[in-house]
Design an enzyme around this catalytic site. Sequence first.
Site, PDB file in Angstrom:
ATOM      1  N   GLY A  31       0.929  -1.216   0.125  1.00  0.00           N
ATOM      2  CA  GLY A  31       0.213  -0.001   0.094  1.00  0.00           C
ATOM      3  C   GLY A  31       0.838   1.497  -0.067  1.00  0.00           C
ATOM      4  N   LEU A  33       0.302   3.825  -1.942  1.00  0.00           N
ATOM      5  CA  LEU A  33       1.264   3.626  -3.448  1.00  0.00           C
ATOM      6  C   LEU A  33       1.407   4.981  -3.933  1.00  0.00           C
ATOM      7  CD1 LEU A  33      -2.072   1.504  -4.934  1.00  0.00           C
ATOM      8  CD2 LEU A  33      -0.015   0.737  -3.870  1.00  0.00           C
ATOM      9  N   GLY A  36       5.795   4.757  -8.527  1.00  0.00           N
ATOM     10  CA  GLY A  36       6.673   3.345  -8.704  1.00  0.00           C
ATOM     11  C   GLY A  36       5.723   2.275  -8.891  1.00  0.00           C
ATOM     12  N   HIS A  37       4.621   2.335  -7.756  1.00  0.00           N
ATOM     13  CA  HIS A  37       3.699   1.156  -7.926  1.00  0.00           C
ATOM     14  C   HIS A  37       2.988   1.018  -9.087  1.00  0.00           C
ATOM     15  CE1 HIS A  37       4.109   1.582  -3.380  1.00  0.00           C
ATOM     16  NE2 HIS A  37       4.200   0.262  -3.703  1.00  0.00           N
ATOM     17  N   GLU A 150      12.570  -2.891  -9.141  1.00  0.00           N
ATOM     18  CA  GLU A 150      13.962  -3.193  -8.815  1.00  0.00           C
ATOM     19  C   GLU A 150      14.644  -2.478  -7.982  1.00  0.00           C
ATOM     20  OE1 GLU A 150      15.965  -2.721 -12.568  1.00  0.00           O
ATOM     21  OE2 GLU A 150      15.604  -4.784 -13.399  1.00  0.00           O
ATOM     22  N   LYS A 151      13.894  -1.710  -7.250  1.00  0.00           N
ATOM     23  CA  LYS A 151      14.291  -0.900  -6.107  1.00  0.00           C
ATOM     24  C   LYS A 151      15.075  -2.020  -4.915  1.00  0.00           C
ATOM     25  CE  LYS A 151      12.063   1.245  -2.705  1.00  0.00           C
ATOM     26  NZ  LYS A 151      12.634   0.558  -1.681  1.00  0.00           N
ATOM     27  N   GLN A 155      15.238  -8.635  -3.084  1.00  0.00           N
ATOM     28  CA  GLN A 155      14.091  -9.306  -3.000  1.00  0.00           C
ATOM     29  C   GLN A 155      13.322  -9.799  -4.190  1.00  0.00           C
ATOM     30  OE1 GLN A 155      10.295  -7.650  -0.897  1.00  0.00           O
ATOM     31  NE2 GLN A 155       9.871  -6.902  -2.922  1.00  0.00           N
TER      32      GLN A 155
HETATM   33  O1  PAF Z   1       8.271  -5.079  -1.751  1.00  0.00           O
HETATM   34  C1  PAF Z   1       7.100  -5.063  -0.987  1.00  0.00           C
HETATM   35  O2  PAF Z   1       6.365  -4.095  -0.900  1.00  0.00           O
HETATM   36  C2  PAF Z   1       6.986  -6.236  -0.118  1.00  0.00           C
HETATM   37  O3  PAF Z   1       8.030  -6.954   0.165  1.00  0.00           O
HETATM   38  C3  PAF Z   1       5.955  -7.405  -0.704  1.00  0.00           C
HETATM   39  C4  PAF Z   1       6.718  -7.766  -2.237  1.00  0.00           C
HETATM   40  C5  PAF Z   1       4.700  -6.681  -1.144  1.00  0.00           C
HETATM   41  C6  PAF Z   1       5.630  -8.362   0.023  1.00  0.00           C
HETATM   42  O4  PAF Z   1       5.256  -7.884   1.417  1.00  0.00           O
END
Ligand code: PAF
Length: 282
Positions: A31, A33, A36-37, A150-151, A155
């Site tokens: 959330g 947002l 970027g999102h 990619e930030k 992950q």
């Molecule tokens: O990158 C994020 O916002 C979180 O790590 C994700 C991938 C939504 C998992 O909670």
Amino acid sequence: MKIFDRKKELNAFSSEERKKDRTIGLVPTMGALHSGHISLVKKALSENDFVVVSIFVNPTQFDKKDDLEKYPRTFQKDVSLLKEVSENIVVFAPSVDEIYEGNVTSKSYEFDGLDKVMEGEFRNGHFDGVGTIVELFLRTVAPDRAYFGEKDFQQLQIIRKMAEIKDLPCTIIGCPIKREPHGLAMSSRNERLSKETRGQADFIYSTLLAAKAKFGTKSAKEITDWVTSEFEQHPLFRLEYFEIADENTLTPALKIQDNQKYRAFIAVYADGVRLIDNLRLN
Ligand code: PAF
């Protein structure tokens, strides 16, 4: 716009859509947002018939209670923003209870060492938490493609590894970092920065760019020492780590090999807020 808060209902909906041969994109978020999102969502919409955006602040990936509590939550604003983007978006916004069913713990993963460096070193249990929630989303939605910025490059690589190890039939897609006009990587956490810090936060990106300019003529150690001393002289930012690492293995670049791709990774504290960024070097 459909909003689900139950795993079962979302899963039933996805299954029905799949029967109609509709392709599904997934954009997992916590959330708050920002553009970027939205760029991830737009990319996902351009490649799939519809997109599930999950909005869930996942407690098991936070190693500090304070960080979890202060994480911005702007659900109504997020929904309005998504409504403006497209009708083909489905929101999944479950409660912690719905996800963890009374047992708020992570599963344990073997990520071939990708989780042992950088973020993994400084944020205890973080990637097990991320793995747990992303695996659950991937199994619930069963998307064709899932999109990650990619930030959070480490992950992204870890999620790719997880999808491979768990044999999840979903393509994991990495999307370029979106930056504010002066260069700060977009993050929900930026909202917690003071105006003064935000105004000077281009220092992080400009240091990464300068490190990139040195790559090729200076060794990884020389560049790291230079970055460390730059941060030592800055009154607002505290460097947690700076690392030049191989993009695929995420191991530190002790000796630069011609045929490998390298990235500079950085974590910085400002106003008690932890910011991360990275930049491809070659
Ligand atoms: O990158 C994020 O916002 C979180 O790590 C994700 C991938 C939504 C998992 O909670």
